[in-house]
Design a protein around this motif. Sequence first.
Motif, PDB file in Angstrom:
ATOM      1  N   ASP A 128      57.960  38.928  14.223  1.00 34.40           N
ATOM      2  CA  ASP A 128      57.517  39.129  15.908  1.00 34.40           C
ATOM      3  C   ASP A 128      58.596  38.249  16.805  1.00 34.40           C
ATOM      4  O   ASP A 128      58.211  37.042  16.617  1.00 34.40           O
ATOM      5  CB  ASP A 128      56.133  39.178  16.522  1.00 34.40           C
ATOM      6  CG  ASP A 128      56.194  39.944  17.813  1.00 34.40           C
ATOM      7  OD1 ASP A 128      56.844  40.208  18.499  1.00 34.40           O
ATOM      8  OD2 ASP A 128      54.928  40.070  18.246  1.00 34.40           O
ATOM      9  N   THR A 129      59.721  38.653  17.725  1.00 30.52           N
ATOM     10  CA  THR A 129      60.319  37.579  18.234  1.00 30.52           C
ATOM     11  C   THR A 129      59.721  37.496  19.649  1.00 30.52           C
ATOM     12  O   THR A 129      60.609  37.035  20.579  1.00 30.52           O
ATOM     13  CB  THR A 129      61.874  37.854  18.208  1.00 30.52           C
ATOM     14  OG1 THR A 129      62.017  39.278  18.768  1.00 30.52           O
ATOM     15  CG2 THR A 129      62.631  37.937  16.829  1.00 30.52           C
ATOM     16  N   THR A 130      58.518  37.911  19.887  1.00 27.44           N
ATOM     17  CA  THR A 130      58.064  37.919  21.595  1.00 27.44           C
ATOM     18  C   THR A 130      57.064  37.010  21.488  1.00 27.44           C
ATOM     19  O   THR A 130      56.079  36.764  20.427  1.00 27.44           O
ATOM     20  CB  THR A 130      57.494  39.353  21.889  1.00 27.44           C
ATOM     21  OG1 THR A 130      58.712  40.484  21.884  1.00 27.44           O
ATOM     22  CG2 THR A 130      56.957  39.105  23.131  1.00 27.44           C
ATOM     23  N   ALA A 131      57.063  36.010  22.418  1.00 23.81           N
ATOM     24  CA  ALA A 131      56.047  35.112  22.598  1.00 23.81           C
ATOM     25  C   ALA A 131      55.329  35.368  24.036  1.00 23.81           C
ATOM     26  O   ALA A 131      55.866  35.279  24.993  1.00 23.81           O
ATOM     27  CB  ALA A 131      56.547  33.612  22.751  1.00 23.81           C
ATOM     28  N   PRO A 132      54.230  36.042  23.699  1.00 23.57           N
ATOM     29  CA  PRO A 132      53.428  36.744  24.850  1.00 23.57           C
ATOM     30  C   PRO A 132      52.853  35.781  26.103  1.00 23.57           C
ATOM     31  O   PRO A 132      52.723  34.366  25.511  1.00 23.57           O
ATOM     32  CB  PRO A 132      52.264  37.520  24.415  1.00 23.57           C
ATOM     33  CG  PRO A 132      52.023  36.801  23.134  1.00 23.57           C
ATOM     34  CD  PRO A 132      53.279  36.311  22.532  1.00 23.57           C
ATOM     35  N   TYR A 133      52.747  36.017  27.269  1.00 23.09           N
ATOM     36  CA  TYR A 133      52.087  34.886  28.239  1.00 23.09           C
ATOM     37  C   TYR A 133      50.899  34.538  27.969  1.00 23.09           C
ATOM     38  O   TYR A 133      50.732  33.283  28.165  1.00 23.09           O
ATOM     39  CB  TYR A 133      52.231  36.016  29.701  1.00 23.09           C
ATOM     40  CG  TYR A 133      51.443  34.971  30.749  1.00 23.09           C
ATOM     41  CD1 TYR A 133      52.366  34.060  31.136  1.00 23.09           C
ATOM     42  CD2 TYR A 133      50.186  35.209  31.294  1.00 23.09           C
ATOM     43  CE1 TYR A 133      51.645  33.308  32.334  1.00 23.09           C
ATOM     44  CE2 TYR A 133      49.712  34.691  32.135  1.00 23.09           C
ATOM     45  CZ  TYR A 133      50.267  33.814  32.685  1.00 23.09           C
ATOM     46  OH  TYR A 133      49.593  32.671  33.661  1.00 23.09           O
ATOM     47  N   GLU A 134      49.990  35.264  27.416  1.00 29.53           N
ATOM     48  CA  GLU A 134      48.731  34.595  27.013  1.00 29.53           C
ATOM     49  C   GLU A 134      48.948  33.640  26.023  1.00 29.53           C
ATOM     50  O   GLU A 134      47.768  32.756  26.058  1.00 29.53           O
ATOM     51  CB  GLU A 134      47.858  35.855  26.509  1.00 29.53           C
ATOM     52  CG  GLU A 134      48.135  36.529  25.195  1.00 29.53           C
ATOM     53  CD  GLU A 134      49.026  38.023  25.747  1.00 29.53           C
ATOM     54  OE1 GLU A 134      49.214  38.836  24.676  1.00 29.53           O
ATOM     55  OE2 GLU A 134      49.544  37.995  26.765  1.00 29.53           O
ATOM     56  N   LEU A 135      49.751  33.460  25.287  1.00 32.07           N
ATOM     57  CA  LEU A 135      50.040  32.263  24.358  1.00 32.07           C
ATOM     58  C   LEU A 135      50.758  31.170  24.944  1.00 32.07           C
ATOM     59  O   LEU A 135      50.485  30.083  25.140  1.00 32.07           O
ATOM     60  CB  LEU A 135      50.776  32.961  23.077  1.00 32.07           C
ATOM     61  CG  LEU A 135      49.750  33.938  22.192  1.00 32.07           C
ATOM     62  CD1 LEU A 135      50.484  34.048  21.021  1.00 32.07           C
ATOM     63  CD2 LEU A 135      48.425  33.262  21.687  1.00 32.07           C
TER      64      LEU A 135
END
Length: 250
Positions: free
Chosen positions: A90-97
């Motif tokens: 997964d190349t997405t780093a989400p806001y909650e992290l």
Amino acid sequence: MDSIKVIGGGELNGTIPISGAKNATLPLMIASLLTDETLTLTNVPRLRDVAQLTQILSNHGVDYSVNGKRNGQDELAGQTLNLTAREIVDTTAPYELVSKMRASFWVVGPLVARCHEARVSLPGGCAIGTRPVDFFIDGLSALGAQIEIEAGYVVVRAPGGLKGARVAFPKVSVGATHTIMMAATLASGETEIVNAAREPEVVDLAKCLKAMGARIEGEGTSTIRIQGVPRLHGARHAVVPDRIETGTYA
């Protein structure tokens, strides 16, 4: 306790263990994204931020293990952390992290360098003017990345891979220096970072990257040059002791 009374005059002696530097540990952990082999870090401090970043990296597919205590080991000694990003899932780093730890934004460099794409939340989400990352964006753009801001996310694409370039920071930034240095290790050609941060933590990251096969020179000065290589391999690296903790005892 309202006060501490210290009576001096006695000679001090003995040995004090110094923790690994947190500000060195975090970028070193993120560097594990640059290779499909295992990066082993020793003298890792036992801190909440380290545990938090471990969870963030696992979201990208990084497997990790922590070596347990050994006979004769000082209970205050740092831990050993093994990180393996065999496959980036997964190349997405989400806001909650990302919102929990500003340093986690630095994954944008290794992700776009290795996967040629990344989607990383701005540390402040959609809040305009919160925790700017202009130096990161400008640096990656100089390396040939296509960048868009979409709903609080920095979307970075480099279909043909990153290209070496001259990156001149208008102001010194440790985080941006970490990020661009990591990204440049897998870029084609030479990258020159001008007005680079010179902190020991930057030098420690460069030392680890070179152990992984990167070609870097000038770390510790205001100009860092990186010759990109096709791939990096695993390594074993001891986190530099924390200079602030050392100075406090001194």
